[in-house]
Design an enzyme around this catalytic site. Structure first.
Site, mmCIF file in Angstrom:
data_model
loop_
_atom_site.group_PDB
_atom_site.id
_atom_site.type_symbol
_atom_site.label_atom_id
_atom_site.label_comp_id
_atom_site.label_asym_id
_atom_site.label_seq_id
_atom_site.Cartn_x
_atom_site.Cartn_y
_atom_site.Cartn_z
ATOM 1 N N GLN A 84 27.531 32.856 42.250
ATOM 2 C CA GLN A 84 26.202 32.819 41.760
ATOM 3 C C GLN A 84 25.238 32.878 42.799
ATOM 4 O OE1 GLN A 84 26.107 29.126 39.359
ATOM 5 N NE2 GLN A 84 27.431 29.778 38.005
ATOM 6 N N HIS A 149 25.967 26.908 41.097
ATOM 7 C CA HIS A 149 24.897 25.718 40.859
ATOM 8 C C HIS A 149 24.143 25.748 42.066
ATOM 9 C CE1 HIS A 149 27.404 23.768 37.778
ATOM 10 N NE2 HIS A 149 27.343 24.790 37.436
ATOM 11 N N GLU A 241 18.633 21.326 29.339
ATOM 12 C CA GLU A 241 17.587 20.473 29.158
ATOM 13 C C GLU A 241 16.236 20.896 29.776
ATOM 14 O OE1 GLU A 241 19.930 16.286 30.135
ATOM 15 O OE2 GLU A 241 18.323 16.806 31.652
ATOM 16 N N TYR A 251 17.442 12.079 36.868
ATOM 17 C CA TYR A 251 17.463 12.564 35.626
ATOM 18 C C TYR A 251 18.915 12.384 35.063
ATOM 19 C CZ TYR A 251 12.832 13.809 35.802
ATOM 20 O OH TYR A 251 11.347 13.465 36.101
ATOM 21 N N TYR A 262 33.354 21.550 29.786
ATOM 22 C CA TYR A 262 33.840 22.690 29.029
ATOM 23 C C TYR A 262 35.368 22.124 28.502
ATOM 24 C CZ TYR A 262 30.244 24.763 31.331
ATOM 25 O OH TYR A 262 28.985 25.247 32.241
#
Length: 367
Positions: A84, A149, A241, A251, A262
């Site tokens: 990513q 991420h 979220e 958080y 998963y």
């Protein structure tokens, strides 16, 4: 009832939308205009004052398009294109019209096959062909070899400081570790220094750049109309979220979540815990949110203050409004295939990236 459902379906396919709860939000019609196509994994879009647009491609290219010419801008920092990671967000400084200053985020190569989220400032040359005065402002501590991420949205705050979102990099417990930048929102000054009023400044067991923590992978970030920061972040299987970000707050990831792993296994300790923030809104099942914009109302007054969130999974733009927030509509057309970024342009048009179409589009009032 079947006829009514068919009517709404035809309206969506035609490229315009009636918002739910019309008595509260009114009727809004729009059209979607193509701007630029033929892009390879576009990640972020930045419409420029006076015309033109800049688009990042994850593979490392920064594209400038003036309406006629498509230019590959030189001088982009070296990026680690892995999973990513790559060249990610772009944000124009508030004074871009005079300074030509912009901010780029990217996966920076770190050590042997490692990489971490970084942000740099630069100036775009007058002819749009190159970046000048490129300066790395921040790179996260201790990147990893994983390709997941990176987070990587950058937002300029009203005071000129910068917020940068960083994912947990696939290392879940690190999001609760204040000695690491993983899973955090950081705040730095425009020159890369640490503002003295950051919540963890002077604490030996915490990195001073951290503004908030306990995030999984925030790929959307925006200011509301009062200048407050919000993020949209990926959950696991469920639990995406939208969060109102406050300095010093936790958080919860991976201790609390509204999703599951998963594998189907439970995440952490449940959905709530003392000292940990609750989301302002969450999705279950996951929509895979990427890109967040809170609209000023410039061209669509009925949408003032509404949240627009791109969905990579279900190929739409979610529209949220109200207090508490709730999803009031979806913009779903052929153009909204894997929406990666969504921003408001200088004139109030709504611009978005479709990774699935390899294109940039803008939403304007229907003629």
């Amino acid at each position: 009832m079947d006829a009514l459902k068919g009517f709404f379906a035809k309206m969506l396919c035609a490229g315009w939308l009636i918002l739910a709860q019309t008595a509260a939000y009114g009727q809004v019609s729009y059209q979607i205009e193509p701007v630029l196509d033929g892009l390879d994994t576009p990640w972020a879009v930045a419409p420029m004052p006076g015309g033109g647009v800049l688009v990042t491609q994850r593979g490392g290219a920064l594209i400038y398009y003036d309406g006629e010419r498509r230019i590959s801008v030189t001088g982009v920092p070296k990026v680690a294109v892995r999973g990513q990671g790559g060249l990610l967000d772009i944000t124009l400084a508030r004074d871009f019209a005079t300074s030509r200053r912009l901010y780029l985020t990217y996966a920076k190569p770190q050590g042997l096959r490692g990489s971490g989220t970084a942000v740099a400032s630069a100036q775009l040359s007058a002819d749009g062909t190159r970046l000048e005065k490129v300066k790395e402002l921040f790179a996260m501590k201790k990147g990893s070899r994983g390709g997941r991420h990176f987070g990587s949205r950058v937002v300029e705050a009203p005071d000129g400081s910068l917020f940068l979102t960083i994912g947990d990099r696939g290392d879940r417990p690190s999001a609760q570790d204040l000695t690491r930048h993983n899973g955090s929102v950081i705040r730095i000054a425009a020159d890369g220094s640490v503002p003295a009023d950051n919540p963890f400044v002077g604490q030996g067991d915490a990195l001073p750049e951290i503004w908030s923590y306990g995030h999984r992978n925030p790929q959307g970030a925006a200011l509301d109309l009062r200048g407050n920061l919000w993020v949209a972040e990926h959950g696991a299987r469920g639990g995406d979220e939208v969060n109102a970000v406050r300095g010093g707050s936790n958080y919860g990831w991976p201790i609390i979540s509204y999703g599951r792993h998963y594998s189907g296994a439970k995440i952490g300790e449940g959905t709530a815990k003392a000292g940990m923030e609750q989301p302002a809104y969450y999705w279950d099942p996951s929509i895979a949110p990427s890109g967040l914009m809170i609209y000023s109302g410039a061209q669509f007054p009925a949408w003032r203050g509404h949240f627009f969130v791109g969905s990579l999974k279900f190929d739409h733009i979610a529209v949220l409004a109200g207090d508490p927030l709730k999803e009031v509509a979806q913009i779903k057309t052929d153009e909204t295939l894997r929406v990666r970024d969504i921003v408001e342009g200088p004139d109030g048009a709504i611009w978005f990236i479709s990774v699935g179409q390899g294109s940039v589009y803008r939403i304007v009032p229907k003629n």
